[in-house]
Design a protein around this motif. Structure first.
Motif, PDB file in Angstrom:
ATOM      1  N   ILE A   3      75.792  25.184  49.671  1.00  0.00           N
ATOM      2  CA  ILE A   3      77.199  25.529  49.514  1.00  0.00           C
ATOM      3  C   ILE A   3      77.480  26.798  50.311  1.00  0.00           C
ATOM      4  N   GLU A   5      78.839  30.342  51.462  1.00  0.00           N
ATOM      5  CA  GLU A   5      79.279  31.536  50.738  1.00  0.00           C
ATOM      6  C   GLU A   5      80.615  31.992  51.310  1.00  0.00           C
ATOM      7  N   LEU A   6      81.685  31.667  50.597  1.00  0.00           N
ATOM      8  CA  LEU A   6      83.034  31.994  51.051  1.00  0.00           C
ATOM      9  C   LEU A   6      83.677  32.978  50.076  1.00  0.00           C
ATOM     10  N   CYS A   8      86.642  33.127  48.818  1.00  0.00           N
ATOM     11  CA  CYS A   8      87.674  32.657  47.900  1.00  0.00           C
ATOM     12  C   CYS A   8      87.565  31.155  47.687  1.00  0.00           C
ATOM     13  N   TRP A   9      87.610  30.748  46.423  1.00  0.00           N
ATOM     14  CA  TRP A   9      87.684  29.337  46.065  1.00  0.00           C
ATOM     15  C   TRP A   9      88.884  29.160  45.153  1.00  0.00           C
ATOM     16  N   ARG A  10      89.693  28.134  45.388  1.00  0.00           N
ATOM     17  CA  ARG A  10      90.881  27.885  44.566  1.00  0.00           C
ATOM     18  C   ARG A  10      91.047  26.387  44.343  1.00  0.00           C
ATOM     19  N   PRO A  11      91.776  26.001  43.307  1.00  0.00           N
ATOM     20  CA  PRO A  11      91.984  24.571  43.053  1.00  0.00           C
ATOM     21  C   PRO A  11      92.725  23.924  44.209  1.00  0.00           C
ATOM     22  N   GLY A  12      92.305  22.718  44.546  1.00  0.00           N
ATOM     23  CA  GLY A  12      92.956  21.964  45.606  1.00  0.00           C
ATOM     24  C   GLY A  12      93.755  20.816  45.034  1.00  0.00           C
TER      25      GLY A  12
END
Length: 282
Positions: A3, A5-6, A8-12
Motif C-alpha cells: 500500500i 504511503e500517502l 491523505c486518505w478519504r472516502p471515495g
C-alpha cells in the motif's frame, strides 16, 4: 499487498458513473452464442500508432472496454487489436498494470505478417479481405509476386470505392525496391481488362434503365468523377487544364481507359500521354 504511503486518505464514491465519455466507442464487437445467451465476445480495435499519448489512452480505455462488455453480456471477453507492423504491435501489447494484484491487462495484437500469405486464386476469391490485409506482411517473401497478384485478384470482389481504398493501402506498403514490380502487375491487370470491366461497365449500366441518352450522360459524369477522385486520393496534383479535359470528355471508352491509367500514372498529365486507345464515340 503493498500500500503506498500517502499523506491523505478519504472516502471515495460508492456509485461509479461513466463521466467522459458517457459512452464507450468500440471499433467492432463480435458476440458468439449457441442460443440467445452470449458465450464469448471479441472486441476488435485498429491501432496504427504506438506514441506515448496513444499508449496512455489504451492503458485507461481498453481494460474498461473489456470489463464493461463482460458486465453487459455476462460472458468471457477478449480484446484483439490490428496494427500495421510488428514493431507497433509489440509496443501496443505491453501489459497494463491496473494496480490490483494479479489484475494485469494484456492486449492481444496482430499485424499483417501474422496472417497467412494468400497465393492462389481460390484463396483470394474466398477471402478477399484476408488477401488484402495480409499482403503487406509478406512483401519480402519468396511468394511476393503471387501475394501482390492475389491482392489485385481480391480487389475484383470489392465495390469501386473500396477498390480505390485498398489500392492506396497496398501501394503505400510496397517498398520502393518492389514498386516497379507492383506497377507492372497493375498494368497487366489493366491490360487484361480486369479494372475496365468492373469500373466502366458498372457506370455505363447506370443509365440504361432510364434511357440511353440520359444514361450515357450519367455514365460519363460518373467515370469522369471517378478518374479525378482516384488521382486526388493518390495525392497527385490536378491542373486546371487536366481537370477540364477529363470533365469535358464525352468519349466513354476514353474515360474508362483513363480510369484504368489513373491507378498507375505518376502525374495527371501522364494520364493523357499514355493514352494510345483509338478515338471513337460509344
Amino acid at each position: 499487498m503493498a500500500i503506498p504511503e500517502l499523506p491523505c486518505w478519504r472516502p471515495g464514491p460508492e456509485t461509479v458513473t461513466l463521466l467522459s465519455p458517457g459512452e464507450l466507442h468500440l471499433d467492432i464487437v463480435l458476440v458468439g452464442s449457441t442460443t440467445d445467451q452470449p458465450e464469448f465476445a471479441i472486441i476488435h480495435e485498429v491501432q496504427n500508432s504506438c506514441r506515448a499519448p496513444d499508449l496512455e489512452r489504451i492503458a485507461l480505455s481498453w481494460p474498461a472496454y473489456v470489463t464493461h462488455v463482460r458486465q453487459r453480456l455476462g460472458c468471457p471477453v477478449v480484446l484483439l487489436a490490428f496494427c500495421p507492423d510488428e514493431s507497433t504491435a509489440r509496443r501496443v501489447a505491453v501489459p497494463v498494470e491496473t494496480g490490483h494484484p494479479d489484475f494485469v491487462f494484456r492486449p492481444r495484437t496482430y499485424w499483417p505478417g501474422m496472417l497467412p500469405a494468400i497465393t492462389t486464386v481460390a484463396e483470394a476469391d474466398r477471402w478477399p479481405e484476408l488477401a488484402l490485409l495480409s499482403a503487406p506482411g509478406h512483401l519480402d517473401d519468396a511468394e511476393r509476386r503471387n501475394v501482390l497478384a492475389m491482392a489485385l485478384e481480391a480487389m475484383q470482389h470489392l465495390e469501386p470505392d473500396l477498390r480505390v481504398h485498398y489500392h492506396d493501402y497496398i501501394s503505400k506498403c510496397v517498398p520502393a525496391r518492389y514498386r516497379k514490380e507492383w506497377e507492372e502487375l497493375v498494368a497487366m491487370a489493366i491490360e487484361n481488362y480486369h479494372w475496365e470491366s468492373d469500373f466502366a461497365h458498372e457506370h455505363q449500366a447506370i443509365g440504361r434503365a432510364e434511357g440511353i441518352a440520359e444514361g450515357r450522360e450519367e455514365a460519363r459524369a460518373a467515370l469522369a468523377g471517378s478518374v479525378l477522385r482516384i488521382l486526388e486520393r493518390r495525392g497527385l496534383a490536378i491542373g486546371e487544364a487536366a481537370r477540364a479535359r477529363v470533365t469535358d470528355c464525352s468519349n466513354l471508352d476514353e474515360l474508362a481507359h483513363w480510369l484504368d491509367l489513373a491507378l498507375v500514372v505518376d502525374s495527371a498529365e501522364q494520364l493523357f500521354n499514355l493514352n494510345t486507345r483509338p478515338q471513337h464515340e460509344t
